[in-house]
Write a protein that holds these residues in place. Structure first.
Motif, short mmCIF file in Angstrom:
data_model
loop_
_atom_site.label_atom_id
_atom_site.label_comp_id
_atom_site.label_asym_id
_atom_site.label_seq_id
_atom_site.Cartn_x
_atom_site.Cartn_y
_atom_site.Cartn_z
N ASN A 1 0.87 -1.17 0.00
CA ASN A 1 0.00 0.00 0.00
C ASN A 1 0.91 1.23 0.00
O ASN A 1 1.50 1.56 1.02
N THR A 2 1.01 1.89 -1.15
CA THR A 2 2.03 2.94 -1.26
C THR A 2 1.73 4.16 -0.38
O THR A 2 2.63 4.78 0.14
N GLU A 3 0.45 4.54 -0.27
CA GLU A 3 0.06 5.81 0.35
C GLU A 3 0.79 6.97 -0.32
O GLU A 3 1.34 7.87 0.33
N LEU A 4 0.77 6.94 -1.66
CA LEU A 4 1.52 7.96 -2.40
C LEU A 4 0.91 9.36 -2.33
O LEU A 4 1.54 10.35 -2.72
N GLY A 5 -0.31 9.46 -1.82
CA GLY A 5 -0.92 10.79 -1.65
C GLY A 5 -0.13 11.67 -0.69
O GLY A 5 -0.32 12.88 -0.65
N ALA A 6 0.80 11.05 0.05
CA ALA A 6 1.58 11.83 1.01
C ALA A 6 2.78 12.52 0.37
O ALA A 6 3.45 13.33 1.01
N GLN B 1 -0.25 14.92 3.42
CA GLN B 1 -0.93 14.50 2.18
C GLN B 1 -0.89 15.61 1.10
O GLN B 1 -1.93 15.98 0.55
N ILE B 2 0.31 16.07 0.81
CA ILE B 2 0.43 17.22 -0.11
C ILE B 2 -0.05 16.89 -1.53
O ILE B 2 -0.81 17.65 -2.12
N LEU B 3 0.39 15.76 -2.07
CA LEU B 3 -0.06 15.41 -3.44
C LEU B 3 -1.58 15.21 -3.46
O LEU B 3 -2.28 15.69 -4.34
#
Ligand code: GLC
Length: 478
Positions: free
Chosen positions: A246-251, A279-281
């Motif tokens: 689960n990348t959680e790439l929204g961060a 969650q900048i992105l």
């Protein structure tokens, strides 16, 4: 010649347009953070944490099994009864619950009480008491897993706030809620805790073996994928060849790396959010925030006297949170002159005395902000496709922004094509089954493997190893 006013508006909007080199730079940054995240112990320093989920390739189903699935799409709670039987998985029943108006789930106590009530109502109405029920929890927030059914909440996202919940053992929280419902005589055991994204990927696993990536663009932005174990040095189970991350790439951007493409409006939105700096992105892309970014840009143009010159500053458009992504999607769908729907939305916000030029500018702002969101999503997905580096690969994409926005899919697909390594073939599909089915499949696999810690001694025995022979083909596999 472009009229001067229009030129000035375009100048103002210029910084929201992301050039190809900028998107490539974002991809590089994301890739770097993903690598750091996979290295694990440095994980705390990585923006993109790459959480191991303890979910590997899923075995195929055989015998009939039934599961309760609880999804905490806070403040909404969803419950479903899912039946798995061979390849014919189905949701037998489901129900959504929202807290009564005025009731906030803002403390652990209230949250747990509400979940207890939902479970109680659902099981009572369907007369599920008297039997042992395995439960899969879909928990759409970043979690550090200790096992398939053990996870601690790292932080809440998407503007959900609840005191004292950060760092909580989610298994204990839900078990507490189940126990709280004293009249509830169903024996419920939590066997899996899964991210929404991961359960969506698992829902496709049975039908599409090439589907290795899941992307979600709704209130939040996130992606997961099946990773080769040799590339994961984070804490997690060592068995098996692959595991979903689960990348959680929204961060991405929490360390400031995206500042080169953030605007003052992005910074203002962040400052007034419930978790500044987090969650900048996600805050530049997802449905939770898109409406507010548009609103801030409109406010900025108004302040510069470039639009809404005769509009009262007292109208709702100039109040935080009054313009949401539904409004943006409504305006984006309204292609025909005289843009009746756009006007209706402005009327609804009590915007009066606007001109046709204002309507045009509102539409232009919505379009630019959505394009930016689609480009950023494409850059994130392209990074992941390049990282997985298998061809062909299928990506399952879910989420209301992707599904319901009239242009998002096409914009995202075209941009992803431009950004993915040319030798890699990829396909985007929509989920055909509910994500609760994916969660139930993960729960079934956890029970079979005996990895689930389970609440009730002996609970795994009657669902034991009779189903899947080792070496049976894996629907998801590298
Ligand atoms: C947020 C959450 C993530 C979830 C996504 C979509 O980004 O942190 O866990 O998958 O929203 O709901």
């Amino acid at each position: 010649m472009i009229p001067l006013e229009e030129h000035k508006v375009e100048e103002f909007l210029k910084e929201f347009k992301l050039s190809h080199p900028k998107l490539k730079e974002i991809m590089k940054l994301l890739d770097k953070e993903m690598s750091k995240g996979l290295k694990g112990d440095a994980g705390t320093a990585a923006d993109v944490k790459m959480y191991p989920t303890f979910v590997g390739p899923l075995p195929q189903q055989s015998d009939k099994e039934e599961f309760l699935v609880l999804e905490l799409n806070l403040p909404r709670v969803e419950l479903a009864l899912v039946r798995l039987q061979d390849h014919n998985a189905s949701v037998i029943e489901s129900e959504n619950y929202t807290p009564p108006t005025g009731v906030q789930l803002d403390t652990l106590e209230r949250l747990s009480g509400f979940i207890a009530m939902c479970i109680f109502k659902f099981t009572k109405k369907r007369k599920l008491a008297g039997k042992e029920w395995p439960l899969a929890l879909i928990f759409p927030f970043p979690c550090q897993h200790e096992g398939p059914d053990r996870a601690c909440l790292v932080k809440l996202t998407k503007e959900v706030t609840c005191k004292d919940v950060q760092g909580q053992d989610i298994h204990e929280l839900i078990r507490g809620a189940i126990n709280k419902s004293k009249k509830n005589s169903s024996k419920i055991q939590i066997v899996a805790i899964v991210n929404d994204n991961v359960s969506t990927l698992a829902s496709v696993a049975d039908s599409n073996p090439d589907c290795l990536i899941g992307l979600i663009v709704d209130g939040g932005l996130n992606a997961c994928y099946l990773e080769n174990r040799t590339r994961i040095s984070t804490k997690g189970p060592q068995d098996g060849k692959a595991m979903i991350i689960n990348t959680e790439l929204g961060a991405l951007g929490e360390n400031g790396c995206l500042n080169f493409c953030r605007t003052d409006n992005d910074k203002e939105l962040d400052e007034y959010s419930s978790r500044p700096g987090s969650q900048i992105l996600e805050k530049m892309v997802s449905g939770m925030y898109l409406g507010e970014i548009v609103r801030l840009v409109l406010e900025g143009l108004t302040r510069k006297n470039l639009m809404f010159r005769s509009v009262s500053r007292a109208c709702n458009l100039f109040h935080r949170g009054c313009f949401n992504t539904e409004c943006v999607m409504g305006i984006e769908s309204d292609n025909e002159e005289p843009h009746q729907n756009t006007k209706k939305i402005l009327d609804h916000l009590a915007v009066k005395d606007y001109t046709d030029e204002d309507v045009k500018n509102v539409r232009r702002v919505c379009s630019i902000i959505c394009e930016r969101a689609a480009c950023l999503t494409a850059a994130s997905l392209a990074t992941l496709i390049n990282h997985v580096n298998l061809s062909p690969v299928t990506v399952v994409v879910d989420g209301y922004l992707y599904q319901r926005h009239p242009r998002f899919q096409v914009m995202m697909l075209n941009k992803t094509r431009e950004l993915v390594n040319p030798e890699l073939e990829f396909h985007l599909v929509r989920p055909q089954l509910e994500r609760s089915i994916g969660a139930a499949r993960i729960a079934a696999a956890a029970l079979r493997s005996g990895n689930s810690s389970t609440d009730t001694p002996g609970a795994t025995q009657n669902r034991g190893s009779s189903h899947t022979e080792p070496g049976q083909p894996s629907p998801i596999g590298l």
